[in-house]
Design a protein around this motif. Structure first.
Motif, PDB file in Angstrom:
ATOM      1  N   ILE A 101     -13.322  -5.360 -14.684  1.00  0.00           N
ATOM      2  CA  ILE A 101     -13.567  -4.063 -14.040  1.00  0.00           C
ATOM      3  C   ILE A 101     -14.971  -4.016 -13.454  1.00  0.00           C
TER       4      ILE A 101
ATOM      5  N   GLN B 293     -14.926  -5.886 -10.283  1.00  0.00           N
ATOM      6  CA  GLN B 293     -14.233  -5.134  -9.245  1.00  0.00           C
ATOM      7  C   GLN B 293     -15.140  -4.037  -8.685  1.00  0.00           C
ATOM      8  N   ARG B 294     -15.865  -3.371  -9.545  1.00  0.00           N
ATOM      9  CA  ARG B 294     -16.756  -2.309  -9.096  1.00  0.00           C
ATOM     10  C   ARG B 294     -17.908  -2.870  -8.242  1.00  0.00           C
TER      11      ARG B 294
ATOM     12  N   THR C 299     -16.829  -3.487  -4.723  1.00  0.00           N
ATOM     13  CA  THR C 299     -16.383  -2.322  -3.943  1.00  0.00           C
ATOM     14  C   THR C 299     -17.584  -1.712  -3.242  1.00  0.00           C
TER      15      THR C 299
ATOM     16  N   GLY D 112      -0.276   4.395 -12.704  1.00  0.00           N
ATOM     17  CA  GLY D 112      -1.712   4.572 -12.906  1.00  0.00           C
ATOM     18  C   GLY D 112      -2.191   4.243 -14.301  1.00  0.00           C
TER      19      GLY D 112
ATOM     20  N   PRO E 124      -8.688   2.327 -13.034  1.00  0.00           N
ATOM     21  CA  PRO E 124      -9.650   2.984 -12.138  1.00  0.00           C
ATOM     22  C   PRO E 124      -9.096   3.411 -10.782  1.00  0.00           C
ATOM     23  N   ASP E 125      -8.280   2.592 -10.133  1.00  0.00           N
ATOM     24  CA  ASP E 125      -7.854   2.920  -8.775  1.00  0.00           C
ATOM     25  C   ASP E 125      -6.434   3.469  -8.700  1.00  0.00           C
ATOM     26  N   GLY E 126      -5.759   3.625  -9.861  1.00  0.00           N
ATOM     27  CA  GLY E 126      -4.439   4.228  -9.879  1.00  0.00           C
ATOM     28  C   GLY E 126      -3.277   3.296  -9.624  1.00  0.00           C
ATOM     29  N   ASP E 127      -3.544   2.041  -9.269  1.00  0.00           N
ATOM     30  CA  ASP E 127      -2.458   1.087  -8.993  1.00  0.00           C
ATOM     31  C   ASP E 127      -2.310   0.164 -10.199  1.00  0.00           C
ATOM     32  N   ASP E 128      -1.418   0.535 -11.109  1.00  0.00           N
ATOM     33  CA  ASP E 128      -1.288  -0.199 -12.366  1.00  0.00           C
ATOM     34  C   ASP E 128      -0.768  -1.616 -12.163  1.00  0.00           C
TER      35      ASP E 128
ATOM     36  N   PHE F  85      -3.528  -3.767 -10.685  1.00  0.00           N
ATOM     37  CA  PHE F  85      -4.533  -4.001 -11.726  1.00  0.00           C
ATOM     38  C   PHE F  85      -4.058  -5.108 -12.667  1.00  0.00           C
TER      39      PHE F  85
END
Length: 401
Positions: A392, A395-396, A399, A368, A331-335, A338
């Protein structure tokens, strides 16, 4: 020491271990690892029976070329699978798994004695043996980014002419690791035309070819046949590890250009890489049987059918064309972040996609993404998927909107 050893990068799993070293996952949740592409299904009984029935083979030195019976079994399988008739005496060579063969084939093929530094072209992301083999052979790796915009396929048109002029080896991985993408006939046609023009050898790594969900993936041998070509400058590498769930047997074969295999056999004779006669007998049994492969394929298909509906609502992920990996966009591009947080909060291990790729042409095509290996039993894969969904969603919720 060989100074080229200093050019080698840490292996992805070394980097993963470092990433997770000080993370403290919840002890109440049993660990589920979906990081390593190591088959976990049971080895076929017919292979175990063949091993036990041929223990006398441990008493003899095997020939590097393998037994005529094993070479014939490999050739027969290739004809059934690809519709290509091979000469088992000159166009088939047993190897100790595709990993060993990829490395040694590169050492055999690369001529680093000329004025221009040779190039090995490989996909990016990639299996790290491609890079290490190129570096230790004295070649320069050229990373060909495989991105979503091109269906995770290599763009042969994007390689500069000066790179093609120095290219001695092009490594193809189809079905791809980690994306599961399969090269189509038009892409093969283009690559063959480039090989004809520039003279490089194509090594087609097809170790995932037998885990598919619809029709059998096109391979290098069948592409050459469909285009009315000979096998000149083409070598296909395959393995029993994924197909037959016997990674510990270290057994596969290479097939293709007889002139290349003649020199490769010479190299291997000195390299000391002959396959045990006991393993050869078990390998022959495996190549001659498809029932266990069909059962294996069905087990993977069932896992994808169970896991994808869970993950699709929370991750950008699609069914691969073949293989046992999911290549999922986080989701946020930082593999890396994550993967670390998932391990720390839900005790599930996945592999950051950036660990499988290099920064090339202004981008790291693995960044990502995460690679999820559906190698465990179905119940464990489903449990891991449910934990990923919970992670996930948590995490959402944390946020700010």
């Amino acid at each position: 020491m060989n100074p080229r050893l200093d050019q080698l990068h840490p292996y992805p799993f070394q980097r993963l271990a470092t990433l997770l070293a000080d993370a403290k996952p919840p002890a109440a949740l049993p660990h589920i690892s979906l990081a390593m592409g190591e088959p976990k299904h049971p080895a076929p009984q017919l292979v175990k029976d063949a091993l036990c029935a041929n223990l006398a083979g441990l008493s003899g030195y095997p020939a590097t070329q393998g037994t005529p019976a094993l070479r014939q079994a490999c050739a027969d399988w290739a004809e059934r699978r690809y519709g290509v008739k091979l000469d088992p005496a000159s166009e088939v060579l047993p190897v100790n798994g595709s990993r060993e063969a990829l490395f040694s084939l590169t050492q055999c093929l690369i001529d680093a004695g000329g004025a221009a530094k040779p190039v090995v072209v490989s996909p990016n992301p990639f299996y790290q043996i491609y890079e290490g083999a190129a570096l230790l052979a004295g070649a320069e790796p050229y990373y060909l980014n495989c991105e979503a915009a091109n269906r995770f396929q290599p763009d042969w048109d994007g390689v500069p002419a000066d790179v093609w002029r120095r290219a001695q080896l092009v490594i193809v991985c189809s079905p791809g690791n980690p994306t599961g993408a399969v090269m189509d006939l038009a892409a093969w046609d283009k690559l063959f035309a480039l090989s004809d023009r520039y003279g490089f050898v194509i090594a087609s790594d097809e170790c995932y070819s037998e885990i598919y969900f619809d029709s059998p993936p096109l391979g290098g041998l069948s592409a050459a046949r469909a285009l009315g070509r000979s096998l000149e400058r083409l070598v296909m590498l395959t393995s029993l590890s994924k197909r037959s769930n016997v990674p510990g047997m270290r057994s596969g074969f290479v097939a293709g250009d007889a002139a290349v295999l003649k020199q490769f056999l010479l190299y291997r004779t000195y390299h000391g890489s002959a396959m045990s006669l006991t393993v050869q007998a078990a390998s022959q049994a495996a190549w001659n049987d498809e029932a266990h492969v069909e059962s294996n394929r069905a087990a993977y298909a069932a896992k994808f059918a169970a896991v994808l509906p869970l993950l699709s609502p929370v991750l950008e992920v699609e069914m691969p064309e073949a293989g046992f990996y999911l290549w999922a966009k986080v989701p946020d591009g930082d593999d890396a972040a994550f993967a670390r947080a998932l391990f720390q909060q839900r005790h599930v291990t996945v592999l950051p996609g950036s660990f499988l790729a290099r920064d090339a042409h202004g981008a790291n095509p693995g960044r990502g993404y995460i690679r999820i290996a559906l190698v465990a039993e179905q119940a464990e894969c489903v449990a891991a998927a449910q934990r990923i969904v919970e992670f996930i969603q948590t995490q959402r919720a944390a946020t700010p909107a």
